[in-house]
Write an enzyme that holds these catalytic residues in place. Structure first.
Site, short mmCIF file in Angstrom:
data_model
loop_
_atom_site.label_atom_id
_atom_site.label_comp_id
_atom_site.label_asym_id
_atom_site.label_seq_id
_atom_site.Cartn_x
_atom_site.Cartn_y
_atom_site.Cartn_z
N CYS A 92 -5.48 -3.50 8.98
CA CYS A 92 -5.56 -3.90 10.39
C CYS A 92 -6.56 -3.04 11.15
CB CYS A 92 -4.19 -3.81 11.04
SG CYS A 92 -3.47 -2.16 11.06
N ARG B 19 -9.39 -1.37 9.58
CA ARG B 19 -10.70 -1.18 8.95
C ARG B 19 -10.99 -2.25 7.90
NH1 ARG B 19 -11.59 3.83 7.77
NH2 ARG B 19 -9.74 4.58 8.87
N GLY C 92 7.10 -11.49 9.79
CA GLY C 92 6.48 -10.89 8.61
C GLY C 92 7.51 -10.11 7.83
N ALA C 93 7.12 -9.64 6.64
CA ALA C 93 8.04 -8.84 5.83
C ALA C 93 7.29 -7.80 5.02
CB ALA C 93 8.86 -9.74 4.91
#
Length: 426
Positions: free
Chosen positions: A50, A52, A181-182
């Protein structure tokens, strides 16, 4: 080939540019294979998180890497950084140790670097050069985190977001929280939330089984992603971190949820790149949206407090970079010797097999031995003889001087290697 790293991160590019350059899901192996297919590239790995996107490559030059990345995501050149050789090694060591992270010393990045290595290895885009570098990186990162406190009591983006939620909702334990999400980020958020207690925890994921596993661990309720819109209005706080290429939560959905809530405020944390929540949601009254870039300001205090440990880790990295580069240079010096030995061994084996076959066919031993001696001499001396002939024509004193050291005059030998006949094998 030269070792290069090319990339952009949270320090050089805003989230809207980072999400354009991100490689998620099936796009990552396809991108790797495309990058490795470039004629200028012999090895490649891609690190995409998230915060780079970075290309690690053994390549002839960096321009082809820039062109390739801009084909995927145009207009990035003003936001890119690049390093080569020793500085590329240093950069990867710092990234894996968490020294280049938004949250200084955060532990998730080492796992993400290992994932990047594993994907590249699985798809055959790693060679011995990058593979050796990544293996050394894991060792250096482990040592830096063990020998210093840079990884002690780590503060992650997820924990920072949870703390902000706790500060915003005085009674978070009376609130309903929705996790979308997980993956690792959501797992961390669930862990911190369950420690602080919430009234109700909903976990929505595309693969329901993953949501059910996480829900059972933290006392939550699992939902299929298809039910997200139906349950959105129940959430006081939303945390989202998926690998979706398009937003999962739209402005229209949040507007509808706010109406159903009678304008009761919602707090939304978009921890994904590309973003999971449409940016325009932040324009709605009663909806408070935070992205990963917004959280950077919240973690700055943590960064200052960990600076001393980071300085110690930097010293370890400086030493390990010097040792790694020294090893590479030593290997480079040995490479010509290894090639020479391999050439000699292969030539000997080939000609010896030929001689044995001639003996087996009944050819006189003296004749076979004489031919073997001549063939071996000519085959071994042809490359240096040709090189020395060119050196003499081009007045290359460096090579001729080296030849004098390699072939000193001795009784019984020609006065110069130039005098060897350049005969073909019989």
């Amino acid at each position: 080939m030269t070792l290069w790293v090319l990339g952009l991160n949270h320090q050089t590019a805003p989230v809207d540019l980072r999400e354009r350059a991100a490689f998620a899901g099936d796009a990552l192996p396809r991108a790797l294979e495309s990058l490795r297919a470039l004629p200028q590239v012999s090895e490649a790995a891609l690190l995409s998180t998230c915060n780079r996107t970075e290309l690690y490559a053994m390549a002839e030059e960096a321009h082809s890497l820039v062109t390739w990345l801009e084909t995927h995501a145009p207009a990035l050149s003003g936001y890119l950084y690049q390093h080569q050789e020793a500085e590329a090694v240093r950069h990867l060591f710092r990234v894996a140790t968490g020294l280049d992270s938004m949250v200084l010393g955060e532990p998730q990045i080492l796992g993400q670097v290992k994932d990047a290595w594993a994907v590249a290895r699985a798809h055959g885009t790693l060679g011995s050069g990058l593979d050796r570098l990544f293996q050394q990186t894991f060792s250096v990162a482990k040592r830096a985190r063990t020998d210093t406190r840079v990884g002690a009591n780590p503060v992650s983006v997820a924990s920072t977001a949870v703390r902000l939620a706790q500060d915003s909702f005085a009674r978070l334990n009376e609130s309903t929280v929705l996790l979308i999400g997980a993956g690792e980020t959501i797992e961390l958020a669930a862990k911190h939330l369950s420690e602080g207690r919430v009234r109700r925890l909903l976990i929505a994921n595309r693969t329901l089984a993953h949501a059910q596993t996480l829900a059972s661990q933290h006392g939550g309720f699992a939902l299929p992603l298809t039910d997200l819109e139906r349950h959105l209005a129940e959430a006081d706080v939303v945390f989202s971190a998926t690998a979706a290429r398009e937003p999962l939560v739209t402005r229209a959905q949040v507007e509808q949820a706010l109406r159903a809530r009678k304008r009761k405020p919602m707090l939304l944390f978009d921890l994904a790149v590309p973003r999971d929540i449409e940016a325009s949601v932040g324009e709605l009254s009663d909806a408070y949206l935070y992205t990963v870039d917004d959280l950077e300001r919240a973690v700055e205090d943590n960064r200052r407090g960990r600076r001393e440990a980071a300085d110690q880790a930097e010293a370890i990295i400086d030493l390990q970079v010097a040792r790694y580069v020294e090893t590479l240079q030593a290997n480079a010096r040995q490479a010509p010797l290894k090639r020479l030995r391999a050439f000699g061994d292969s030539t000997r084996d080939e000609l010896l097999a030929k001689a044995r076959q001639q003996l087996h066919n009944g050819k006189p031993a003296d004749e076979v031995l004489e031919q073997l001696a001549h063939a071996l001499t000519n085959r071994l001396l042809h490359p240096p003889t040709a090189a020395l002939r060119d050196a003499a024509l081009n007045n290359d004193l460096e090579l001729t001087t080296a030849a004098d050291r390699l072939f000193p005059e001795k009784p019984g030998l020609p006065t110069s290697p130039h005098s060897y006949p350049d005969r073909e094998d019989r």
